[in-house]
Scaffold this motif. Structure first.
Motif, PDB file in Angstrom:
ATOM      1  N   ARG A   1       1.633   6.243  -7.136  1.00  0.00           N
ATOM      2  CA  ARG A   1       0.512   7.042  -7.616  1.00  0.00           C
ATOM      3  C   ARG A   1       0.757   8.533  -7.425  1.00  0.00           C
ATOM      4  O   ARG A   1       0.422   9.340  -8.293  1.00  0.00           O
TER       5      ARG A   1
ATOM      6  N   LEU B   1       3.921   6.468   4.761  1.00  0.00           N
ATOM      7  CA  LEU B   1       2.535   6.300   5.186  1.00  0.00           C
ATOM      8  C   LEU B   1       2.584   5.982   6.673  1.00  0.00           C
ATOM      9  O   LEU B   1       3.352   5.110   7.101  1.00  0.00           O
TER      10      LEU B   1
ATOM     11  N   SER C   1       8.460   4.300   1.087  1.00  0.00           N
ATOM     12  CA  SER C   1       8.212   3.809  -0.268  1.00  0.00           C
ATOM     13  C   SER C   1       9.143   2.677  -0.672  1.00  0.00           C
ATOM     14  O   SER C   1       8.942   2.060  -1.722  1.00  0.00           O
TER      15      SER C   1
ATOM     16  N   TYR D   1       1.186   3.872  -3.032  1.00  0.00           N
ATOM     17  CA  TYR D   1       0.858   5.286  -2.799  1.00  0.00           C
ATOM     18  C   TYR D   1       1.951   6.179  -3.381  1.00  0.00           C
ATOM     19  O   TYR D   1       1.658   7.160  -4.068  1.00  0.00           O
TER      20      TYR D   1
ATOM     21  N   ALA E   1      -0.467  10.388   5.095  1.00  0.00           N
ATOM     22  CA  ALA E   1       0.779  10.548   4.344  1.00  0.00           C
ATOM     23  C   ALA E   1       1.567  11.702   4.933  1.00  0.00           C
ATOM     24  O   ALA E   1       1.020  12.758   5.245  1.00  0.00           O
TER      25      ALA E   1
ATOM     26  N   ARG F   1       0.837  -1.201   0.000  1.00  0.00           N
ATOM     27  CA  ARG F   1       0.000   0.000   0.000  1.00  0.00           C
ATOM     28  C   ARG F   1       0.872   1.252   0.000  1.00  0.00           C
ATOM     29  O   ARG F   1       0.587   2.217  -0.698  1.00  0.00           O
TER      30      ARG F   1
ATOM     31  N   ILE G   1      -5.467   9.350   3.904  1.00  0.00           N
ATOM     32  CA  ILE G   1      -5.994   8.232   3.113  1.00  0.00           C
ATOM     33  C   ILE G   1      -7.265   7.690   3.750  1.00  0.00           C
ATOM     34  O   ILE G   1      -8.283   7.517   3.070  1.00  0.00           O
TER      35      ILE G   1
END
Length: 220
Positions: free
Chosen positions: A36, A70, A83, A33, A112, A29, A150
């Motif tokens: 994206r 995150l 990440s 993220y 985030a 996830r 999120i």
């Protein structure tokens, strides 16, 4: 949401691990993220602002030079995943984030943030984060600058405009010490955006992020 602390490594003041600690789906996830967010950015140089930005309702946010995370909060548990899939637990800024969220009656959140080093004495760079996390580093200098939401209590957060996101972040973290919403200024034209960007970049920002009415995000 659970975390297996026994599978993590003690890094002299905090714990660090990988997908084994939280599950592959949680790590994926965070990685997705980042992918994206990076894909949604349109890079713009200062001298391109006049020609590329369209609209009259912008939110300009300060870009710290740090490490995207995150942050997962549930009751007494808080950890981050970056990440690269690295899981961290036990930093002082994490605990303050948990306390702030709990004070507003929020039990679960996925947020985030940029993990960066304190800038009270001037701009810091992302290598200051690595240094602070090292065996001889000072973890007390680490800060979380929140810029995205999120989920809140299991519900996806779907604002109509970025100002709603920032208002909620200010509500949660506005007067925090180790945590806070990233600085934001509204702008009514691309010329206002340019003025804000120049001021912040001259003052030491890595750059700025511009949110507008269009489903696009610009990074200057």
């Amino acid at each position: 949401m659970s975390i297996d602390l026994a599978s993590m490594t003690d890094r002299n003041g905090y714990l660090e691990g990988d997908a084994t600690a939280v599950g592959r789906h949680v790590v994926e996830r965070a990685i997705d993220y980042k992918r994206r967010v990076s894909g949604s950015f349109t890079p713009v140089a200062l001298d391109q602002v006049d020609g590329k930005l369209v609209g009259s309702d912008f939110c300009v946010t300060y870009k710290f030079d740090g490490e995207l995370q995150l942050v997962f909060i549930e009751d007494d548990t808080v950890f981050s995943v970056n990440s690269a899939g690295r899981v961290r637990y036990g930093l002082a800024c994490f605990e303050e984030a948990r306390e702030r969220v709990a004070a507003y009656g929020v039990q679960r959140a996925i947020l985030a943030a940029e993990l960066y080093a304190d800038e009270s004495a001037g701009r810091t760079r992302n290598y200051a984060v690595s240094s602070a996390l090292g065996s001889a580093g000072d973890r007390e200098v680490l800060r979380l600058g929140f810029f995205g939401i999120i989920e809140i209590d299991g519900e996806p957060f779907s604002p109509r405009h970025y100002r709603e996101t920032h208002a909620r972040l200010l509500e949660l973290f506005g007067d925090g010490h180790r945590v806070g919403a990233v600085p934001m200024k509204p702008a009514g034209s691309r010329y206002d955006v340019l003025d804000i960007a120049e001021d912040w970049i001259d003052a030491g920002a890595e750059g700025v992020v511009v949110h507008c009415e269009l489903p696009r995000i610009f990074k200057i």
